[in-house]
Write a protein that holds these residues in place. Structure first.
Motif, PDB file in Angstrom:
ATOM      1  N   HIS A 288       0.850  -1.248  -0.082  1.00  0.00           N
ATOM      2  CA  HIS A 288      -0.130  -0.154   0.064  1.00  0.00           C
ATOM      3  C   HIS A 288       0.748   1.376  -0.212  1.00  0.00           C
ATOM      4  N   GLY A 289       0.698   1.675  -0.998  1.00  0.00           N
ATOM      5  CA  GLY A 289       1.415   3.207  -0.940  1.00  0.00           C
ATOM      6  C   GLY A 289       2.558   3.212  -1.803  1.00  0.00           C
ATOM      7  N   ALA A 290       3.177   2.052  -2.226  1.00  0.00           N
ATOM      8  CA  ALA A 290       4.250   1.922  -2.837  1.00  0.00           C
ATOM      9  C   ALA A 290       3.907   2.039  -4.589  1.00  0.00           C
ATOM     10  N   THR A 291       5.106   2.200  -5.318  1.00  0.00           N
ATOM     11  CA  THR A 291       4.614   2.065  -6.777  1.00  0.00           C
ATOM     12  C   THR A 291       4.450   0.813  -7.446  1.00  0.00           C
ATOM     13  N   PRO A 292       3.222   0.531  -7.915  1.00  0.00           N
ATOM     14  CA  PRO A 292       2.922  -1.039  -8.399  1.00  0.00           C
ATOM     15  C   PRO A 292       3.879  -1.235  -9.198  1.00  0.00           C
ATOM     16  N   GLY A 293       4.561  -2.384  -9.044  1.00  0.00           N
ATOM     17  CA  GLY A 293       5.535  -3.043 -10.145  1.00  0.00           C
ATOM     18  C   GLY A 293       7.088  -2.851  -9.967  1.00  0.00           C
TER      19      GLY A 293
ATOM     20  N   ASN B 147      -2.771  -8.996  -0.871  1.00  0.00           N
ATOM     21  CA  ASN B 147      -3.625  -8.088  -1.453  1.00  0.00           C
ATOM     22  C   ASN B 147      -3.858  -8.821  -2.912  1.00  0.00           C
ATOM     23  N   VAL B 148      -3.447  -9.630  -3.174  1.00  0.00           N
ATOM     24  CA  VAL B 148      -3.219 -10.000  -4.628  1.00  0.00           C
ATOM     25  C   VAL B 148      -4.701 -10.469  -5.085  1.00  0.00           C
ATOM     26  N   GLY B 149      -5.158  -9.445  -6.310  1.00  0.00           N
ATOM     27  CA  GLY B 149      -6.394  -9.650  -6.831  1.00  0.00           C
ATOM     28  C   GLY B 149      -7.413  -8.793  -6.075  1.00  0.00           C
ATOM     29  N   LEU B 150      -6.683  -8.010  -5.003  1.00  0.00           N
ATOM     30  CA  LEU B 150      -7.777  -6.952  -4.559  1.00  0.00           C
ATOM     31  C   LEU B 150      -7.624  -5.510  -4.934  1.00  0.00           C
ATOM     32  N   ILE B 151      -8.513  -4.866  -4.385  1.00  0.00           N
ATOM     33  CA  ILE B 151      -8.410  -3.396  -4.825  1.00  0.00           C
ATOM     34  C   ILE B 151      -7.167  -2.553  -5.131  1.00  0.00           C
ATOM     35  N   SER B 152      -6.077  -3.084  -4.018  1.00  0.00           N
ATOM     36  CA  SER B 152      -5.040  -2.440  -4.019  1.00  0.00           C
ATOM     37  C   SER B 152      -3.873  -3.057  -4.982  1.00  0.00           C
ATOM     38  N   ASP B 153      -4.158  -4.213  -5.332  1.00  0.00           N
ATOM     39  CA  ASP B 153      -3.237  -4.781  -6.291  1.00  0.00           C
ATOM     40  C   ASP B 153      -3.485  -4.234  -7.953  1.00  0.00           C
ATOM     41  N   ILE B 154      -3.206  -2.835  -7.984  1.00  0.00           N
ATOM     42  CA  ILE B 154      -3.691  -2.011  -9.162  1.00  0.00           C
ATOM     43  C   ILE B 154      -2.456  -2.183 -10.083  1.00  0.00           C
ATOM     44  N   ILE B 155      -2.803  -2.185 -11.289  1.00  0.00           N
ATOM     45  CA  ILE B 155      -1.736  -1.976 -12.464  1.00  0.00           C
ATOM     46  C   ILE B 155      -1.587  -0.631 -12.668  1.00  0.00           C
ATOM     47  N   ALA B 156      -0.509   0.037 -12.939  1.00  0.00           N
ATOM     48  CA  ALA B 156      -0.307   1.332 -13.234  1.00  0.00           C
ATOM     49  C   ALA B 156       0.736   1.474 -14.232  1.00  0.00           C
ATOM     50  N   CYS B 157       0.683   2.307 -15.438  1.00  0.00           N
ATOM     51  CA  CYS B 157       1.753   2.760 -16.060  1.00  0.00           C
ATOM     52  C   CYS B 157       2.594   3.292 -15.447  1.00  0.00           C
ATOM     53  N   PRO B 158       3.723   3.921 -16.016  1.00  0.00           N
ATOM     54  CA  PRO B 158       4.583   4.677 -15.366  1.00  0.00           C
ATOM     55  C   PRO B 158       4.171   6.021 -15.672  1.00  0.00           C
ATOM     56  N   GLY B 159       3.139   6.581 -16.550  1.00  0.00           N
ATOM     57  CA  GLY B 159       2.487   7.824 -16.378  1.00  0.00           C
ATOM     58  C   GLY B 159       3.363   8.952 -16.680  1.00  0.00           C
ATOM     59  N   MET B 160       2.885  10.026 -16.203  1.00  0.00           N
ATOM     60  CA  MET B 160       3.826  11.494 -16.552  1.00  0.00           C
ATOM     61  C   MET B 160       4.987  11.336 -15.452  1.00  0.00           C
TER      62      MET B 160
ATOM     63  N   ALA C   3      -4.604   2.767  -3.002  1.00  0.00           N
ATOM     64  CA  ALA C   3      -4.247   1.877  -2.196  1.00  0.00           C
ATOM     65  C   ALA C   3      -4.094   2.195  -0.720  1.00  0.00           C
ATOM     66  N   THR C   4      -3.584   3.392  -0.568  1.00  0.00           N
ATOM     67  CA  THR C   4      -3.228   3.885   0.726  1.00  0.00           C
ATOM     68  C   THR C   4      -4.759   4.145   1.275  1.00  0.00           C
ATOM     69  N   ARG C   5      -5.455   4.587   0.445  1.00  0.00           N
ATOM     70  CA  ARG C   5      -7.097   5.179   1.062  1.00  0.00           C
ATOM     71  C   ARG C   5      -7.657   3.750   1.549  1.00  0.00           C
ATOM     72  N   PHE C   6      -7.918   2.900   0.574  1.00  0.00           N
ATOM     73  CA  PHE C   6      -8.732   1.545   1.010  1.00  0.00           C
ATOM     74  C   PHE C   6      -7.920   0.692   2.089  1.00  0.00           C
ATOM     75  N   ASP C   7      -6.602   1.018   2.306  1.00  0.00           N
ATOM     76  CA  ASP C   7      -5.865   0.297   3.523  1.00  0.00           C
ATOM     77  C   ASP C   7      -6.228   0.932   4.778  1.00  0.00           C
ATOM     78  N   GLU C   8      -6.548   2.150   4.640  1.00  0.00           N
ATOM     79  CA  GLU C   8      -7.041   3.007   5.921  1.00  0.00           C
ATOM     80  C   GLU C   8      -8.349   2.696   6.358  1.00  0.00           C
ATOM     81  N   LEU C   9      -9.196   2.283   5.070  1.00  0.00           N
ATOM     82  CA  LEU C   9     -10.570   2.029   5.336  1.00  0.00           C
ATOM     83  C   LEU C   9     -10.663   0.493   5.938  1.00  0.00           C
ATOM     84  N   LYS C  10      -9.671   0.037   5.612  1.00  0.00           N
ATOM     85  CA  LYS C  10      -9.741  -1.482   6.011  1.00  0.00           C
ATOM     86  C   LYS C  10     -10.957  -2.346   5.358  1.00  0.00           C
ATOM     87  N   LEU C  11     -11.055  -1.933   4.019  1.00  0.00           N
ATOM     88  CA  LEU C  11     -12.470  -2.686   3.557  1.00  0.00           C
ATOM     89  C   LEU C  11     -11.966  -3.485   2.374  1.00  0.00           C
TER      90      LEU C  11
END
Ligand code: HEM
Ligand code: SF4
Lengths: 556, 101
Positions: free
Chosen positions: A342-347, A403-416, A434-442
């Motif tokens: 949570h909060g780290a850069t995906p990948g 968190n594999v397969g869950l809301i924080s297991d996000i694919i993100a490209c490098p973007g800007m 990822a950080t927000r949903f970890d806080e919500l413990k949901l």
């Protein structure tokens, strides 16, 4: 795993030496950038926003501990101590200096790795199911075919200047973990009525600015015909593909302009010509390659340690519930190591994490490692009794996230944050969600959910096939994020629907929260996943949740 | 001319390191946006762009919108602002180097 033959080794070394000479001429000024660019792109070297980037292939996602340690050493010596694993089973180094790239390529060649055809209008790294060779639901390991395709496509003289890049994905399972329907060619292993394995051949899938789910041009292709058939597809595309317009050059456009019927006819006609020319040599080679992919000698051992730990340790239980999958041997499991803390850069993985993964693969994983297109790392063969020790070794490393397969297991490209083509950032959006949903413990309550984020319409982050897709755009000089819903990259692939107007950077996390609140409220029971609920309910209730003011206005 | 010209800087990447660089008024390349030449005339901008494109050690020179700031030219668009700093997920790139001086 497959080890380079002398031929492969001398080929890669010759290429490395050739590119080193090209870099020298660039540095001396003998080559202009316009002259040099095609050379660097043939060797995986991009120029991004802040620096060069080197993209190294991890063919069909398979890598051994020794290679992983070399990636760590490269990250430490020539980069900033980390690497970025991508949706195409490559690793990208974001900070190499041009002057260092020949040395990096030489280090890679030492361990049988390279950056050839990771860029340019060629056949790119062939991607495969990351559970290949281990999955319980697999017909056959697809990687020997993937390796055959790699050998055939590497430096294939006819296919070095295709109309556009060309991506092939392959899976040996009925469950499609390789997004085969969104590739130029997708190969899905199936059985015919006689029970023989072969392939469903899907052509013309792709994301980018015009997303398409591919069309099946052959329902069943015997395994032995695969290479001439793929060559036939490439050959027809090479003739018909549009070279006049970059945005219409992918085979997905050829498919739509030519029509599936006619394209299939042309492919079959070309296949009839090509097939006799192969003369069985490909099958001889395939047999040799296949021997290199045999399953390791799996252990027979007591599994009670697993059961005991599972009962006693809630952290282990939570990790085991999300991060392990069924193996073809009932005493084994496939472990997914999450690169999505949570909060780290995906990948992203640091060099220390890469070394730990290499060590753990040796201690507990029969020396095998895979990289998934979902930007995680897989240990495909772990005995049940080793899982508690493996989990204990991961703890504290940043690799133990359940968190594999869950809301924080996000694919993100490098973007800007890195990419020169980007119209908005994607990494910090992923971090914030990822950080927000970890806080919500949901997130465990929400269950399976795939969020995928791209920083421009090129769709490197697969947003079209995210259950929730996020596309970053530039609207009048401000970052703006468009949401698509209901996308699916599996065997039931669909392109997501656009929900409506986009959201400002600061509004995107609350918008995702509203979608999730609507889902939690509307689902029939916790077993109904987000995607199932979306398919039952349609866009309506989610749109109402996303745009509450509009919903109010409509009601008035 | 109907539309007012919006001021520009010439920016590129360094051929060896890949680092973001800016063309200065005295024909040097600086890593700092604030040291760039602020170009306020269209014809001059085209000339300076050609200079940038001809430079041996710069790659991909282009004109980017900029405005006058207290310490020199400042970027207008967020993309250019990111290029003056580096990525937002790690303190890498220029933002790291600048805090070290
Ligand atoms: C320097 C960085 C990158 C550049 C310049 C770049 C460029 C592009 C372009 C131009 C397209 C659109 C192709 C088309 O529609 O014809 C594309 C698509 C794609 N790229 Fe990237 N990309 C970059 C990084 C990445 C990364 C990091 C990943 C993996 C995370 C990736 C994976 C993909 C995928 C999966 C697609 C969409 C599938 C398709 O080809 O239709 N790319 N990329
Ligand atoms: S989707 Fe766009 S921003 Fe993201 S990596 Fe691809 S080209 Fe770059």
């Amino acid at each position: 795993m497959y080890n380079y033959t002398d031929f492969d080794d001398s080929f890669v070394r010759a290429r490395t030496a050739q590119f080193a000479a090209q870099v020298d001429r660039r540095l001396s000024g003998a080559l202009t950038e316009d002259e040099f660019k095609p050379f660097r792109l043939m060797n995986g070297v991009y120029l991004q926003l802040h620096a060069y980037m080197l993209r190294v292939a991890i063919p069909y996602g398979t890598i051994n501990p020794h290679q992983m340690r070399t990636l760590a050493q490269i990250a430490d010596t020539y980069d900033k101590g980390y690497g970025h694993f991508t949706t195409r089973q490559n690793i990208q180094f974001n900070w190499p200096k041009l002057t260092d790239i020949p040395a990096i390529l030489s280090d890679l060649a030492d361990v049988g790795m390279h950056a050839i055809q990771t860029s340019g209008n060629t056949i790119r790294n062939v991607t495969a199911d990351h559970f290949a060779g281990a999955a319980a639901d697999e017909i056959e390991d697809p990687r020997p075919i993937a390796e055959l395709l790699r050998q055939w496509s590497t430096d294939h003289p006819e296919f070095q200047f295709l109309p556009r890049k060309f991506k092939i994905a392959i899976t040996g399972s009925c469950t499609d973990r390789a997004v085969t329907r969104a590739h130029d060619i997708g190969l899905r292993m199936v059985r015919n009525a006689a029970g023989e394995p072969g392939f469903e051949v899907i052509v013309g899938g792709g994301l980018g600015r015009t997303p398409f789910v591919g069309a099946t041009v052959r329902k069943f292709l015997p395994k032995a015909d695969l290479l001439p058939y793929v060559e036939a597809v490439l050959s027809v595309y090479n003739m018909l593909g549009r070279r006049d317009n970059k945005y219409k050059a992918r085979i997905k456009i050829t498919l739509h302009e030519t029509g599936k019927e006619e394209l299939s006819r042309l492919i079959e006609a070309r296949f009839a010509e090509l097939r006799p020319l192969f003369g069985g040599n490909d099958q001889v080679l395939l047999a040799q390659i296949t021997a290199a992919f045999s399953t390791p000698d799996l252990r027979k051992a007591d599994t009670s340690a697993f059961t005991a730990f599972y009962k006693a340790d809630p952290l282990f239980r939570s990790w085991a519930d999300t991060n392990i999958a069924a193996h073809k041997n009932p005493d084994y499991r496939i472990v997914t190591i999450s690169l999505k803390k949570h909060g780290a850069t995906p990948g992203d993985a640091t060099s220390a994490q890469m070394r730990l993964i290499a060590d753990l693969a040796e201690r507990f994983g029969h020396n095998e490692i895979r990289i998934s297109h979902e930007q995680n790392v897989i240990l495909p063969h772990v005995h049940l009794s080793d899982l508690p020790n493996l989990h204990a070794a991961l703890r504290g490393s940043g690799l133990e996230t359940a968190n594999v397969g869950l809301i924080s297991d996000i694919i993100a490209c490098p973007g800007m944050d890195y990419c020169a083509l980007a119209t908005a950032r994607s990494i910090p959006v992923a971090q914030d969600i990822a950080t927000r949903f970890d806080e919500l413990k949901l997130e465990h309550d929400i269950g399976p959910l795939k969020i995928k984020i791209s920083g421009c319409i090129n769709a490197c982050g697969h947003h079209h096939v995210g259950h929730i897709g996020i596309l970053g755009l530039d609207r009048a000089g401000v970052e703006n994020y468009q949401i698509t819903l209901g996308g699916d990259g599996s065997e039931t692939a669909v392109i997501g629907e656009r929900a409506g107007p986009g959201f400002a950077y600061g509004e995107i996390v609350p918008a995702i929260e509203r979608i999730i609140a609507a889902y939690l409220e509307k689902r029939t029971d916790p077993a109904e996943t987000f995607l199932q609920a979306y398919r039952r309910l349609g866009l309506g209730p989610f749109k109402a949740a996303l745009y509450p003011d509009e919903a109010k206005r409509d009601a008035a | 001319m109907s539309r007012a010209f919006s001021p520009k800087v010439v920016t590129a990447n360094d051929m060896r390191s890949g680092d973001v660089i800016y063309l200065t008024a005295d024909d040097q390349w600086s890593p700092l946006h604030a040291q760039a030449e602020l170009i306020e005339n269209e014809a001059h901008a085209q000339l300076r762009l050609l200079d940038g494109q001809r430079a041996k050690n710069a790659v991909g020179a282009y004109l980017a919108d900029a405005r006058r700031g207290t310490n020199g030219p400042e970027p207008v668009h967020f993309r250019e602002a990111f290029r003056t700093r580096g990525p937002s997920n790690y303190p890498h790139g220029k933002q790291a180097e600048q805090t070290h001086v």
